[in-house]
Motif scaffolding. Sequence first.
Motif, PDB file in Angstrom:
ATOM      1  N   ALA A   1      46.772 -70.561  73.113  1.00  0.00           N
ATOM      2  CA  ALA A   1      46.159 -69.329  72.617  1.00  0.00           C
ATOM      3  C   ALA A   1      45.842 -68.371  73.752  1.00  0.00           C
ATOM      4  N   ARG A   2      45.821 -67.080  73.409  1.00  0.00           N
ATOM      5  CA  ARG A   2      45.330 -66.070  74.347  1.00  0.00           C
ATOM      6  C   ARG A   2      43.850 -66.307  74.571  1.00  0.00           C
ATOM      7  N   ALA A   3      43.361 -65.943  75.724  1.00  0.00           N
ATOM      8  CA  ALA A   3      41.931 -66.019  75.987  1.00  0.00           C
ATOM      9  C   ALA A   3      41.204 -65.112  75.010  1.00  0.00           C
ATOM     10  N   GLY A   4      40.104 -65.573  74.465  1.00  0.00           N
ATOM     11  CA  GLY A   4      39.305 -64.777  73.554  1.00  0.00           C
ATOM     12  C   GLY A   4      39.568 -65.023  72.085  1.00  0.00           C
ATOM     13  N   VAL A   5      40.593 -65.774  71.732  1.00  0.00           N
ATOM     14  CA  VAL A   5      40.877 -66.076  70.326  1.00  0.00           C
ATOM     15  C   VAL A   5      39.817 -67.066  69.842  1.00  0.00           C
ATOM     16  N   THR A   6      39.202 -66.766  68.694  1.00  0.00           N
ATOM     17  CA  THR A   6      38.101 -67.607  68.213  1.00  0.00           C
ATOM     18  C   THR A   6      38.430 -68.413  66.971  1.00  0.00           C
ATOM     19  N   GLY A   7      39.593 -68.190  66.377  1.00  0.00           N
ATOM     20  CA  GLY A   7      39.949 -68.961  65.194  1.00  0.00           C
ATOM     21  C   GLY A   7      41.407 -68.758  64.843  1.00  0.00           C
ATOM     22  N   ASN A   8      41.878 -69.556  63.933  1.00  0.00           N
ATOM     23  CA  ASN A   8      43.258 -69.521  63.481  1.00  0.00           C
ATOM     24  C   ASN A   8      43.331 -68.712  62.190  1.00  0.00           C
ATOM     25  N   LEU A   9      44.266 -67.768  62.111  1.00  0.00           N
ATOM     26  CA  LEU A   9      44.444 -67.016  60.871  1.00  0.00           C
ATOM     27  C   LEU A   9      45.336 -67.804  59.914  1.00  0.00           C
ATOM     28  N   VAL A  10      44.813 -68.080  58.724  1.00  0.00           N
ATOM     29  CA  VAL A  10      45.560 -68.768  57.685  1.00  0.00           C
ATOM     30  C   VAL A  10      45.481 -67.894  56.443  1.00  0.00           C
ATOM     31  N   ASN A  11      46.629 -67.393  55.993  1.00  0.00           N
ATOM     32  CA  ASN A  11      46.684 -66.479  54.849  1.00  0.00           C
ATOM     33  C   ASN A  11      45.749 -65.278  55.034  1.00  0.00           C
ATOM     34  N   GLY A  12      45.682 -64.771  56.259  1.00  0.00           N
ATOM     35  CA  GLY A  12      44.885 -63.593  56.545  1.00  0.00           C
ATOM     36  C   GLY A  12      43.407 -63.854  56.761  1.00  0.00           C
ATOM     37  N   LYS A  13      42.956 -65.100  56.643  1.00  0.00           N
ATOM     38  CA  LYS A  13      41.540 -65.431  56.829  1.00  0.00           C
ATOM     39  C   LYS A  13      41.380 -66.303  58.064  1.00  0.00           C
ATOM     40  N   LYS A  14      40.324 -66.025  58.834  1.00  0.00           N
ATOM     41  CA  LYS A  14      40.068 -66.803  60.044  1.00  0.00           C
ATOM     42  C   LYS A  14      39.512 -68.172  59.675  1.00  0.00           C
ATOM     43  N   ARG A  15      40.125 -69.211  60.223  1.00  0.00           N
ATOM     44  CA  ARG A  15      39.708 -70.595  59.991  1.00  0.00           C
ATOM     45  C   ARG A  15      39.401 -71.263  61.324  1.00  0.00           C
TER      46      ARG A  15
END
Length: 98
Positions: free
Chosen positions: A54-68
């Motif tokens: 991941a890039r630095a600063g990413v806080t969650g995974n996008l699944v179907n447009g929602k952060k998980r």
Amino acid sequence: MVFSVGVVLCLGLSAGASPATAATHAGPSTASKVAVTVFKNCTALNAKYPGGVARAGVTGNLVNGKKRAFTKRPVFSTPLYTANKKSDRDKDGIACER
């Protein structure tokens, strides 16, 4: 008057863990010294980095447009992510996430 302020940093180490090992698991900037490698595909990347990159600063995974929350925590390294950006199909800042 002279005031003295001291700061003590303590790392909890498990038995057999070296200070270098404990420091590498501290937080999102853990992979700042990861060698930049271009991987052929996600199978090759996940063999070395099971949670993806991941890039630095990413806080969650996008699944179907929602952060998980992360299922498997990725390695955070902007240069490594940039080298393997082609493997980020959903454009959420995480290449080959699991």
